[in-house]
Write a protein that holds these residues in place. Structure first.
Motif, short mmCIF file in Angstrom:
data_model
loop_
_atom_site.label_atom_id
_atom_site.label_comp_id
_atom_site.label_asym_id
_atom_site.label_seq_id
_atom_site.Cartn_x
_atom_site.Cartn_y
_atom_site.Cartn_z
N PHE A 198 45.93 67.33 37.45
CA PHE A 198 46.26 66.75 36.16
C PHE A 198 46.13 67.47 35.14
O PHE A 198 45.35 68.64 35.17
CB PHE A 198 45.33 65.44 35.94
N GLY A 199 46.71 67.23 34.05
CA GLY A 199 46.54 68.09 32.94
C GLY A 199 46.04 66.90 31.84
O GLY A 199 46.61 65.89 31.50
N GLN A 200 45.29 67.31 30.65
CA GLN A 200 44.96 66.54 29.48
C GLN A 200 44.87 67.61 28.30
O GLN A 200 43.92 68.23 28.20
CB GLN A 200 43.80 65.63 29.65
N TYR A 201 45.51 66.86 27.15
CA TYR A 201 45.17 67.68 25.87
C TYR A 201 44.03 66.97 25.30
O TYR A 201 43.89 65.68 25.37
CB TYR A 201 46.48 67.57 25.06
N LEU A 202 42.93 67.69 24.74
CA LEU A 202 41.93 67.07 24.14
C LEU A 202 41.82 68.16 23.18
O LEU A 202 41.94 69.20 22.81
CB LEU A 202 40.73 66.64 25.13
N LEU A 203 40.51 67.57 22.16
CA LEU A 203 40.43 68.26 20.96
C LEU A 203 38.75 68.33 21.05
O LEU A 203 37.97 67.56 20.59
CB LEU A 203 40.65 67.46 19.65
N PRO A 204 38.48 69.60 21.54
CA PRO A 204 36.88 69.47 21.79
C PRO A 204 36.21 69.78 20.37
O PRO A 204 36.68 70.17 19.49
CB PRO A 204 36.75 70.93 22.73
N PRO A 205 34.89 69.57 20.44
CA PRO A 205 33.97 69.66 19.03
C PRO A 205 34.12 71.05 18.67
O PRO A 205 34.10 70.93 17.32
CB PRO A 205 32.76 69.44 19.55
N LEU A 206 34.41 72.23 19.32
CA LEU A 206 34.18 73.36 18.62
C LEU A 206 35.37 74.32 18.29
O LEU A 206 35.24 75.33 17.96
CB LEU A 206 33.03 74.17 19.31
N VAL A 207 36.62 73.58 18.37
CA VAL A 207 37.88 74.01 18.02
C VAL A 207 38.73 73.18 17.15
O VAL A 207 38.24 71.86 17.15
CB VAL A 207 38.49 74.44 19.30
N ASP A 208 39.56 73.96 16.41
CA ASP A 208 40.36 72.83 15.60
C ASP A 208 41.83 72.48 15.99
O ASP A 208 42.29 72.20 15.17
CB ASP A 208 40.25 73.62 14.08
N LYS A 209 42.18 72.97 17.20
CA LYS A 209 43.37 72.60 17.71
C LYS A 209 43.30 71.97 19.14
O LYS A 209 42.27 72.55 19.82
CB LYS A 209 44.30 73.76 17.54
N PRO A 210 44.23 71.22 19.50
CA PRO A 210 44.18 70.59 20.84
C PRO A 210 44.27 71.64 21.92
O PRO A 210 44.92 72.88 22.00
CB PRO A 210 45.33 69.77 21.11
N VAL A 211 43.43 71.54 23.29
CA VAL A 211 43.34 72.28 24.29
C VAL A 211 43.85 71.58 25.74
O VAL A 211 43.55 70.59 25.64
CB VAL A 211 42.03 73.06 24.30
N LEU A 212 44.82 72.22 26.22
CA LEU A 212 45.31 71.80 27.59
C LEU A 212 44.29 72.16 28.66
O LEU A 212 43.94 73.37 28.93
CB LEU A 212 46.61 72.39 27.87
N VAL A 213 43.69 70.97 29.04
CA VAL A 213 42.77 71.24 30.36
C VAL A 213 43.61 70.95 31.62
O VAL A 213 44.16 70.00 31.74
CB VAL A 213 41.65 70.11 30.05
#
Length: 82
Positions: free
Chosen positions: A39-54
């Motif tokens: 699976f893949g999920q875009y999320l916005l982790p606390p320490l970055v300022d843009k969404p990350v594909l996980v």
């Protein structure tokens, strides 16, 4: 690296649905037979300022086991996300 906690990962896993599905494959660990689901999920982790594909790899045993949860290294395709 991203400031994710265990609880944040669990929360993201519980949000997954068919739109996050990429593909299924055989478990590459020879000690364990069976299939894994990617699976893949875009999320916005606390320490970055843009969404990350996980990239998320799950396996169904007596329960769902998360084998991988990390930033995607390659492009991901979502056949049920239209």
């Amino acid at each position: 690296k991203y400031g994710l906690t265990h609880d944040m990962v669990v929360e993201e896993l519980l949000k997954l649905d068919c739109t996050n599905y990429c593909y299924q494959d055989n478990d590459d660990n020879s000690k364990f037979n069976g299939e894994v689901w990617i699976f893949g999920q875009y999320l916005l982790p606390p320490l970055v300022d843009k969404p990350v594909l996980v990239y998320i790899k799950l396996k169904l045993k007596s329960k769902v086991v998360c084998l991988s949860f990390h930033e995607a290294e390659y492009e991901m395709h979502f056949p049920y996300n239209q």
